[in-house]
Scaffold this motif. Structure first.
Motif, PDB file in Angstrom:
ATOM      1  N   MET C 351       0.806  -1.214   0.000  1.00 33.71           N
ATOM      2  CA  MET C 351       0.000   0.000   0.000  1.00 33.71           C
ATOM      3  C   MET C 351       0.842   1.269   0.000  1.00 33.71           C
ATOM      4  O   MET C 351       0.353   2.326   0.367  1.00 33.71           O
ATOM      5  N   PHE C 352       2.100   1.143  -0.427  1.00 34.80           N
ATOM      6  CA  PHE C 352       2.951   2.331  -0.415  1.00 34.80           C
ATOM      7  C   PHE C 352       2.367   3.455  -1.265  1.00 34.80           C
ATOM      8  O   PHE C 352       2.546   4.623  -0.957  1.00 34.80           O
ATOM      9  N   ALA C 353       1.701   3.101  -2.342  1.00 36.22           N
ATOM     10  CA  ALA C 353       1.178   4.136  -3.240  1.00 36.22           C
ATOM     11  C   ALA C 353      -0.279   4.468  -2.947  1.00 36.22           C
ATOM     12  O   ALA C 353      -0.905   5.190  -3.693  1.00 36.22           O
ATOM     13  N   SER C 354      -0.832   3.928  -1.864  1.00 30.43           N
ATOM     14  CA  SER C 354      -2.283   4.001  -1.699  1.00 30.43           C
ATOM     15  C   SER C 354      -2.771   5.284  -1.078  1.00 30.43           C
ATOM     16  O   SER C 354      -3.956   5.541  -1.064  1.00 30.43           O
ATOM     17  N   GLY C 355      -1.897   6.098  -0.539  1.00 28.80           N
ATOM     18  CA  GLY C 355      -2.362   7.274   0.174  1.00 28.80           C
ATOM     19  C   GLY C 355      -2.330   7.060   1.675  1.00 28.80           C
ATOM     20  O   GLY C 355      -2.781   7.897   2.447  1.00 28.80           O
ATOM     21  N   MET C 356      -1.793   5.922   2.082  1.00 32.77           N
ATOM     22  CA  MET C 356      -1.570   5.650   3.496  1.00 32.77           C
ATOM     23  C   MET C 356      -0.547   6.642   4.033  1.00 32.77           C
ATOM     24  O   MET C 356       0.300   7.128   3.290  1.00 32.77           O
ATOM     25  N   ASN C 357      -0.630   6.925   5.319  1.00 37.40           N
ATOM     26  CA  ASN C 357       0.321   7.850   5.939  1.00 37.40           C
ATOM     27  C   ASN C 357       1.763   7.453   5.584  1.00 37.40           C
ATOM     28  O   ASN C 357       2.168   6.322   5.811  1.00 37.40           O
ATOM     29  N   PRO C 358       2.545   8.378   5.035  1.00 32.66           N
ATOM     30  CA  PRO C 358       3.896   8.015   4.614  1.00 32.66           C
ATOM     31  C   PRO C 358       4.789   7.530   5.765  1.00 32.66           C
ATOM     32  O   PRO C 358       5.722   6.749   5.541  1.00 32.66           O
ATOM     33  N   ALA C 359       4.490   7.974   6.967  1.00 31.45           N
ATOM     34  CA  ALA C 359       5.301   7.497   8.096  1.00 31.45           C
ATOM     35  C   ALA C 359       5.087   5.998   8.294  1.00 31.45           C
ATOM     36  O   ALA C 359       6.000   5.261   8.652  1.00 31.45           O
ATOM     37  N   MET C 360       3.865   5.536   8.037  1.00 30.31           N
ATOM     38  CA  MET C 360       3.614   4.105   8.131  1.00 30.31           C
ATOM     39  C   MET C 360       4.384   3.374   7.049  1.00 30.31           C
ATOM     40  O   MET C 360       4.906   2.278   7.273  1.00 30.31           O
ATOM     41  N   GLY C 361       4.468   3.996   5.878  1.00 27.77           N
ATOM     42  CA  GLY C 361       5.244   3.402   4.794  1.00 27.77           C
ATOM     43  C   GLY C 361       6.673   3.143   5.245  1.00 27.77           C
ATOM     44  O   GLY C 361       7.260   2.108   4.951  1.00 27.77           O
ATOM     45  N   MET C 362       7.217   4.072   5.990  1.00 23.11           N
ATOM     46  CA  MET C 362       8.597   3.941   6.459  1.00 23.11           C
ATOM     47  C   MET C 362       8.758   2.714   7.357  1.00 23.11           C
ATOM     48  O   MET C 362       9.684   1.920   7.172  1.00 23.11           O
ATOM     49  N   THR C 363       7.859   2.541   8.316  1.00 26.28           N
ATOM     50  CA  THR C 363       7.999   1.392   9.217  1.00 26.28           C
ATOM     51  C   THR C 363       7.767   0.076   8.486  1.00 26.28           C
ATOM     52  O   THR C 363       8.485  -0.894   8.698  1.00 26.28           O
ATOM     53  N   PHE C 364       6.766   0.084   7.608  1.00 26.31           N
ATOM     54  CA  PHE C 364       6.523  -1.149   6.864  1.00 26.31           C
ATOM     55  C   PHE C 364       7.717  -1.499   5.989  1.00 26.31           C
ATOM     56  O   PHE C 364       8.040  -2.666   5.787  1.00 26.31           O
ATOM     57  N   MET C 365       8.392  -0.459   5.485  1.00 25.05           N
ATOM     58  CA  MET C 365       9.553  -0.723   4.645  1.00 25.05           C
ATOM     59  C   MET C 365      10.644  -1.422   5.444  1.00 25.05           C
ATOM     60  O   MET C 365      11.225  -2.414   4.987  1.00 25.05           O
ATOM     61  N   VAL C 366      10.922  -0.913   6.643  1.00 26.06           N
ATOM     62  CA  VAL C 366      12.007  -1.502   7.434  1.00 26.06           C
ATOM     63  C   VAL C 366      11.681  -2.965   7.746  1.00 26.06           C
ATOM     64  O   VAL C 366      12.509  -3.869   7.554  1.00 26.06           O
ATOM     65  N   ALA C 367      10.442  -3.224   8.158  1.00 27.50           N
ATOM     66  CA  ALA C 367      10.056  -4.601   8.470  1.00 27.50           C
ATOM     67  C   ALA C 367      10.185  -5.481   7.235  1.00 27.50           C
ATOM     68  O   ALA C 367      10.669  -6.613   7.303  1.00 27.50           O
ATOM     69  N   THR C 368       9.755  -4.935   6.092  1.00 25.37           N
ATOM     70  CA  THR C 368       9.771  -5.741   4.866  1.00 25.37           C
ATOM     71  C   THR C 368      11.192  -6.049   4.431  1.00 25.37           C
ATOM     72  O   THR C 368      11.502  -7.164   3.997  1.00 25.37           O
ATOM     73  N   ILE C 369      12.052  -5.066   4.530  1.00 31.78           N
ATOM     74  CA  ILE C 369      13.439  -5.321   4.128  1.00 31.78           C
ATOM     75  C   ILE C 369      14.045  -6.362   5.056  1.00 31.78           C
ATOM     76  O   ILE C 369      14.774  -7.261   4.616  1.00 31.78           O
ATOM     77  N   MET C 370      13.706  -6.299   6.329  1.00 34.56           N
ATOM     78  CA  MET C 370      14.305  -7.250   7.260  1.00 34.56           C
ATOM     79  C   MET C 370      13.802  -8.674   7.029  1.00 34.56           C
ATOM     80  O   MET C 370      14.465  -9.633   7.403  1.00 34.56           O
ATOM     81  N   ILE C 371      12.640  -8.821   6.413  1.00 34.08           N
ATOM     82  CA  ILE C 371      12.127 -10.178   6.218  1.00 34.08           C
ATOM     83  C   ILE C 371      12.956 -10.912   5.167  1.00 34.08           C
ATOM     84  O   ILE C 371      12.922 -12.138   5.077  1.00 34.08           O
ATOM     85  N   ALA C 372      13.766 -10.158   4.412  1.00 32.17           N
ATOM     86  CA  ALA C 372      14.667 -10.819   3.461  1.00 32.17           C
ATOM     87  C   ALA C 372      15.733 -11.615   4.200  1.00 32.17           C
ATOM     88  O   ALA C 372      16.283 -12.578   3.661  1.00 32.17           O
ATOM     89  N   LEU C 373      16.018 -11.212   5.429  1.00 35.16           N
ATOM     90  CA  LEU C 373      17.128 -11.840   6.161  1.00 35.16           C
ATOM     91  C   LEU C 373      16.889 -13.329   6.430  1.00 35.16           C
ATOM     92  O   LEU C 373      17.720 -14.156   6.047  1.00 35.16           O
ATOM     93  N   PRO C 374      15.771 -13.701   7.093  1.00 40.91           N
ATOM     94  CA  PRO C 374      15.563 -15.137   7.315  1.00 40.91           C
ATOM     95  C   PRO C 374      15.515 -15.929   6.016  1.00 40.91           C
ATOM     96  O   PRO C 374      15.983 -17.079   5.971  1.00 40.91           O
ATOM     97  N   SER C 375      14.979 -15.306   4.950  1.00 39.23           N
ATOM     98  CA  SER C 375      14.949 -16.027   3.667  1.00 39.23           C
ATOM     99  C   SER C 375      16.369 -16.281   3.184  1.00 39.23           C
ATOM    100  O   SER C 375      16.685 -17.368   2.683  1.00 39.23           O
ATOM    101  N   ALA C 376      17.234 -15.272   3.350  1.00 34.45           N
ATOM    102  CA  ALA C 376      18.624 -15.437   2.935  1.00 34.45           C
ATOM    103  C   ALA C 376      19.290 -16.540   3.741  1.00 34.45           C
ATOM    104  O   ALA C 376      20.010 -17.391   3.197  1.00 34.45           O
TER     105      ALA C 376
END
Lengths: 488, 255, 600
Positions: C351-376
């Motif tokens: 929902m980054f482009a959805s009009g959601m509060n951009p600050a929420m976008g920031m937190t979701f981004m950090v969590a999402t990037i970190m989820i790459a770690l266990p996959s790696a």
């Protein structure tokens, strides 16, 4: 694993890859051939006479060709005059319908020049093969391909040597003087228009049944939005504007993503479908009147309809002078006219508050069931909610002026421009027309769906409030509450 | 033996052809559209940063996979190495990607803030209100009085004209369903949400015409919901607005 | 039916008991194969239904690919049936139905039933040494709840206006207001009902899996002795338990918006096709963003529900055929748990482009990037497993290695999507399509194939044909990459998803040859599956018979007969060691079975 396994798998794989490569290169499926059909109404009239149906279809095919090969039949008179309606430059000479003036044609070529600047630059640079990779309209791609084939076939060779200057001239001409043929426009129509407007232009494509308002049925020759004073068939400009700008808030979008040449071309084809439909109906009724169709009927209808569509002397609604400023007094006067049953009488359909809910927006049928009034196509019609400030065919003062002046073709919306009152005086003399126009426009003020909220959001951005919190939609446009406040 | 060769070749082809495709993609136009906005550069930098890191790990892991499958599928009657793992290695391949990922996340933040945070929005009134509806774009300008929502507002279909090298703020609306205002060349995308008025900004750096694409499914005609953003010089912008104004006041006398 | 239920008494289901009952009543055909409560039959039922729906979803994909390569041309077969008047070309509204139903069928009726339904049911009791599921009747009910879901979803095509056509994400108001979209007339209602049924079916399964794994493990089967497949299925089941109620609630809300005219998701005063939503009876004041949050709160974890079991299957298969213990068993378990945990707090990246509060976008981004770690971490551990192994390139192994190779691509391309500024460019383009097909097709489907080849001998007592299997793998692998890798390129060029005619924009004209290449590859990919179909049914009846443990694997299911009889194990077993004792020096053979016979 064993050897055979691997051999077999590699063989199968290679076979697959070979298939992929060979089929991928030249495989170009086409749309299946289509046929024009009679309109439902005419079909109903001729239900008992299948041979007449065939006769009419045959005559129409002779006059207008098939969806794959559309054409206007060139009569012997036209031929002796050197007049060919199939080519857009026909009016360039003295006679003709006056559809395209030289200036219009020049504008068209200027647009092509701008659109195909990249290709033209490549032609200047002599890099002809790269032209095909630039963004060209689909029809032009075909023309270009043909030109390159001619080049390969040695058409531009003089004394066995490639005459580059001659080829460059021709290439430039191909790009700049591009105008699609009717056949290419019919193909464009098939891709872009057919799924709503239908194969024969009956407004009955597969998507049509999900749309409201329904797509236009060209075959009646009635088009809602023109700039003309009487209910004449539309000019090319009227149709072109609809194609280019769309009909706002309906499923008809703007087709500006295509160039002027293509849009003019498809306008030609729409006119062909409309004329074909009209001739079809004339022939049907000629048969119903006289129990037979003569060759004269055919040629007479053909020429009649052609003359009607290409008549250069249609009256365009214009206003000679400055548009008066929308002063509060003028708007108040407009309100009076709006509410006056003897003058504008607008409220009867559009409602006292302009919400499109006047008493005459409905009628009661013989069974006592109340239903919406109908338009000429037999569809429900909803008077415009003027408070929304959204108009299908433009919100410019002159657009609304024209709507009030001439009404909307095919609908109960009357034209007031030429109406007279009981004494024979003009109904809306002097600035009265403009008073009404400005009043109608004032109804939509600050009210077309964003009202104050957009501004509170923008302010909120500066004031540091989260936009999400202020996203609640305006209450204002809720029909019952507003409008009255706007009614001055 | 052939299975082994075949499998190894397939696995080797993945990184080789994968990288080859990306390297040659630009020649065929299968690459990002040129960027022309102020945050376009930053977005592209971040893209290439991630691309670099991703390519490294892609090639590393795919080559290891290829090599291990090739090397250790050799006929060998001895037993495999008996190990349940290595704490050191686990630490290594947890910590290194973790560090890189944190770094990447960190790099994004300033660009994201520049694009979307309210602090980075240009001051003042918006240039336009942009209306998305099935399947059209409409652009509403303030008209002579400089205010929106009045009778003299100007409106144009299809084409959004903005001045070059100026921050352009506009407010995005939808009349019906969700649409998305997307100009790939500006690296800009914002959904138009019915019921919300969403402020958006960008600053174009080059004069030209750029495709405006609806990127959120909005019904059967989604594919044809096109528009154009035309970036023009300051004078041309004024001339365009004056033209809109005179067209607005035209009385049909000149055609 | 009642007789089978008696094998598991509530009190007796405690860990450590394996009951071997021989009080078979004669079951008739319906009891045995249709309304069976035996987890193995239910698992195979799920598998067959999933594979049939795979063909359906695949056919829909073929129609999509036809349209993208040659829009507006005569569509073979389908065009003649549906659109004789347009020159037999697909109409744009039918195209929107096609991709909506393709996504729905593939996710809800293929991947999830195959992974959690088929493998979950078949493998959980066998691998933990239980005679059946904790709630066999609930298990049966779970399968029979999916069937109406499936039928309803397919009935969507028969509705006025055609099948649901607002995408598998069903964003309102497109999905809630009938006038906004042809497929939202009746099709969307069928779609929502189908989704709800399938969700309830999955929830029944999830309850069962969690309970069975918690309470019915064989003696000695501690949590850290469970095969990774079981861990993955357990974690996926927990994800389903927490996430599915949200989707079910949300789809009920959307259903009530549509049917009862409530206004959860519909904002005020929308006029579409001349119909004012409120005048048409819809209550106002809702927000589509609410649906997006609720939907993605389920549907992001759903991606992990679709890939975690695949990871588990691949881990087990790699260990068996590499003849080597899994490298880093505990990190594997921890990383799967981390994926599941993080999976719940990353939904906003859709929902980054959805009009959601951009600050929420920031937190979701950090969590999402970190989820790459266990996959790696998981990828590195698979590579670690292969290092120093004695790899046997059997068909299951090829598919498992294919899974790892494809999952790497799918995982890595996800990082672009996680990074908010970059995502703004690639959101809703073909990069996203490439990414999730690499995860779900390249990942899950290869693992499913690997799983079927691997456990087929257990299910039917016969091996699948290796030759056909290898041919099938090679073609599938090549064409999968031809299809999906090139979609990255389409996406980078900015081509958006879900367009009925990509060439409506001049700027995308040059992508036509690429799209045609992808389409032809897709047709080949689809046709290639004939090797699998032939192999599957041929081997079912005429395959080479095998004993209990054809792969010389260690885990518990290979202790049971092939196919296992009623109650699974024909003698008492006790688990003595971990699941991956390959190449151990303790025994002469290169594998050391997890369980030993204890009843003498």
């Amino acid at each position: 694993m064993d050897l055979t396994t691997c051999r077999r798998s590699s063989a199968a794989l290679l076979a697959g890859a070979a298939l992929l490569l060979t089929s991928g290169c030249d495989f170009e499926p086409h749309a299946a051939d289509r046929e024009y059909a009679l309109s439902e109404n005419n079909l109903g009239e001729l239900a008992d006479a299948p041979d007449v149906q065939a006769t009419i279809l045959g005559a129409l095919e002779m006059l207008y060709g098939t969806p794959q090969e559309p054409k206007f039949m060139v009569t012997s008179d036209w031929r002796s005059d050197g007049y060919n309606p199939n080519w857009p430059t026909y009016p360039k000479g003295e006679d003709g319908g006056g559809d395209f003036t030289d200036e219009q044609l020049d504008a068209l070529y200027a647009d092509n020049t701008a659109r195909h600047a990249e290709a033209l630059a490549l032609v200047e640079a002599g890099d002809y093969d790269a032209v095909a990779d630039t963004y060209l309209p689909q029809a032009l791609v075909q023309n270009w391909k043909r030109l390159m084939e001619d080049k390969a076939a040695g058409q531009f060779d003089t004394d066995g040597k490639f005459d580059e200057a001659a080829f460059k001239d021709e290439a430039r001409r191909t790009l700049v003087e591009f105008y699609p043929t009717l056949r290419q426009s019919a193909d464009f129509y098939r891709r872009e228009c057919l799924h709503c407007h239908g194969n024969s232009g009956g407004g009955d494509g597969p998507t049509a049944r999900f749309l409201s308002p329904l797509p236009r049925d060209y075959r009646k020759g009635v088009f809602k939005f023109t700039a003309l004073a009487d209910k004449a068939t539309p000019r090319r400009e009227d149709l072109f504007r609809i194609v280019a700008e769309g009909v706002y808030t309906t499923a008809m979008p703007s087709f500006r993503r295509f160039g002027d040449a293509e849009l003019n071309g498809v306008t030609d084809y729409v006119r062909l479908l409309a004329m074909r439909g009209e001739v079809e109906t004339r022939l049907t009724y000629a048969f119903l009147d006289a129990e037979s169709i003569t060759p004269d009927d055919v040629s007479e209808s053909y020429l009649d309809v052609w003359a009607k569509w290409t008549d250069p002397n249609k009256e365009v609604i214009t206003f000679d002078g400055e548009i008066p400023a929308p002063t509060p007094e003028l708007i108040a006067r407009g309100r009076e006219l709006f509410m006056d049953p003897a003058k504008g009488n607008c409220f009867s359909c559009h409602g006292e508050q302009g919400l499109g809910n006047g008493a005459s927006a409905w009628e009661t049928d013989s069974d006592g069931v109340k239903h919406r009034i109908k338009d000429d196509w037999g569809h429900d019609i909803i008077p415009r909610n003027l408070v929304r400030g959204v108009f299908r065919f433009g919100r410019k003062p002159i657009d609304i002026y024209r709507r009030i002046y001439a009404g909307i073709n095919g609908t109960p919306m009357p034209g007031l421009g030429k109406s007279t009152d009981a004494n024979g005086d003009p109904l809306l003399p002097g600035d009265d027309m403009w008073a009404l126009v400005h009043y109608v426009r004032s109804l939509g003020e600050k009210e077309d769906g964003f009202g104050l909220d957009a501004f509170s959001v923008v302010e909120a951005m500066d004031g540091g409030v989260d936009p999400l919190q202020h996203g609640a939609p305006h209450e204002g446009a809720n029909d019952e509450h507003h409008g009255g406040a706007q009614a001055h | 033996m052939l299975t082994r060769l075949f499998t190894a070749l397939l696995l080797l082809a993945v990184p080789v052809l994968g990288v080859y495709t990306f390297v040659t993609a630009a020649d065929h136009g299968w690459w990002m559209q040129p960027e022309v906005s102020t945050f376009g550069q930053d977005v592209d930098f971040l893209f290439y940063l991630i691309l670099g890191m991703v390519t490294f790990f892609f090639v590393l892991t795919e080559m290891l996979l290829f090599w291990f499958v090739w090397r250790y599928s050799k006929k060998d009657s001895s037993k495999a190495v008996y190990t349940h793992g290595s704490h050191k290695l686990e630490m290594l391949w947890t910590a290194v990607p973790a560090g890189l990922l944190v770094l990447i996340a960190f790099f994004q933040m300033s660009t994201w803030a520049e694009m979307r945070f309210k602090g980075s929005f240009p001051e003042g009134e918006p240039f336009a209100h942009v209306w998305a509806s099935q399947f059209d774009w409409r652009f509403q300008y303030p008209g002579a009085d400089g205010e929106f929502g009045t009778m003299d507002d100007l409106e144009s279909p299809y084409e959004f004209v903005v001045p070059v090298n100026q921050p352009v703020k506009f407010v995005l609306h939808s009349r019906d369903v969700i649409h998305s205002f997307s100009v790939p060349a500006f690296r800009l995308k914002q959904d138009a949400m019915p019921g919300l008025a969403i402020p958006v900004w960008f600053q174009a750096e080059e004069i030209g015409e750029y495709d405006l694409v609806c990127m959120e499914l909005c019904g059967w005609g989604h594919y044809k919901m096109a528009g154009k953003v035309r970036v023009v010089s300051e004078e041309d912008y004024r001339a365009y607005m004056a033209g809109l104004q005179s067209e607005f006041m035209n009385t049909g006398m000149e055609g | 039916m009642s007789s089978t239920a008696t094998t598991i008494q509530p009190g007796e289901g405690a860990p450590g008991t394996v009951h071997v009952h021989h009080d078979h009543h004669e079951l008739n055909f319906v009891q045995k194969y249709v309304f069976s409560v035996d987890h193995k039959v239910i698992g195979i039922q799920f598998m067959l239904v999933g594979l049939v729906m795979f063909v359906v979803g695949g056919l829909l994909a073929m129609a999509i690919r036809w349209q993208l390569a040659w829009p507006g041309t005569e569509m073979p077969v389908l065009g003649q049936l549906l659109y004789p008047e347009t020159g037999k070309a697909i109409s744009p509204e039918f195209y929107t139905s096609l991709f909506t139903m393709h996504g729905t069928v593939m996710i809800f009726f293929v991947i999830i039933p195959l992974l959690t339904g088929a493998f979950g049911n078949y493998l959980i009791p066998l691998m933990i040494g239980a005679p059946d599921m904790a709630f066999p009747k609930l298990n049966m009910l779970g399968f029979w709840f999916m069937i109406p879901g499936l039928i309803l979803a397919c009935m969507s095509f028969t509705a006025e206006g055609g099948a649901a056509s607002s995408g598998w994400t069903a964003y309102p108001p497109l999905s809630t207001l009938a006038q906004s979209n042809p497929g939202s007339r009746g099709g969307q209602t069928f779609w929502l009902m189908g989704l709800t049924f399938s969700g309830v079916s999955s929830m029944m399964g999830a309850v069962n899996y969690v309970t069975t794994i918690a309470k019915m493990r064989a003696p000695g089967m501690t949590l850290m002795r469970m095969p990774l497949t079981i861990w993955a299925l357990l974690i996926a089941a927990i994800l389903q338990l927490f996430a599915l109620p949200v989707l079910t609630a949300a789809s009920f809300m959307q259903l009530s918006d549509r049917v009862l005219h409530t206004g959860f998701f519909t904002p005020t005063n929308l006029v579409i096709n001349q119909v004012n939503s409120e005048a048409a009876g819809a209550a106002a004041g809702g927000q589509p963003l609410l649906w997006q949050h609720l939907f993605w709160f389920y549907s992001h974890p759903a991606v992990y529900i679709m890939v975690l079991p695949a990871m588990g299957l691949a881990s087990d298969i790699i260990a068996v055929h590499a003849r080597k213990p899994i490298f880093g068993y505990k990190p594997m378990v921890y990383s799967m748990s981390a994926i599941a945990g993080l999976g719940f707090i990353v939904w906003g990246h859709h929902m980054f482009a959805s009009g959601m509060n951009p600050a929420m976008g920031m937190t979701f981004m950090v969590a999402t990037i970190m989820i790459a770690l266990p996959s790696a971490v998981k990828v590195f551990n698979w590579l670690g497993t292969l290092w120093g192994a004695r790899i046997q390139l059997t068909t299951p192994m090829l598919n498992a290695v294919g899974f790892v190779s494809m999952f790497i691509i799918g995982g890595l391309s996800g990082i672009w999507m996680a990074a908010t500024p970059v995502d703004i460019y690639i959101h809703d383009t073909y990069i996203v399509v490439a990414h999730f097909h690499y995860v779900v097709f390249g990942g899950s489907v290869f693992a499913i194939f690997a799983g079927i080849y691997h456990w087929f001998p257990k299910m039917f007592g016969r091996l699948m044909n290796e030759t056909l299997g290898k041919i099938h793998f090679v073609g599938t692998f090549v064409f999968t990459n031809c299809v999906f890798y090139m979609m990255h390129q389409l996406g980078l060029a900015g081509l958006m998803r879900r367009t009925a005619d990509p060439y409506a924009y001049e700027v995308f004209h040059h992508l036509k040859p690429l799209n045609q290449f992808i389409s032809i590859s897709a047709f080949c990919l689809f046709a290639w599956q004939i090797f699998f179909v032939v192999n599957f049914f041929h081997s079912m009846f005429w395959g080479k018979r095998v004993g209990r443990n054809p792969w010389r694997a260690t885990t518990l299911e290979w202790t049971a007969p092939s196919p296992p009889g009623h109650g699974n194990f024909d003698y008492q077993i006790e688990v003595k060691r971990g699941p991956y004792e390959y190449a151990s020096a303790e025994v002469d053979e290169d594998f050391h079975m997890q369980a030993e016979r204890v009843d003498g």
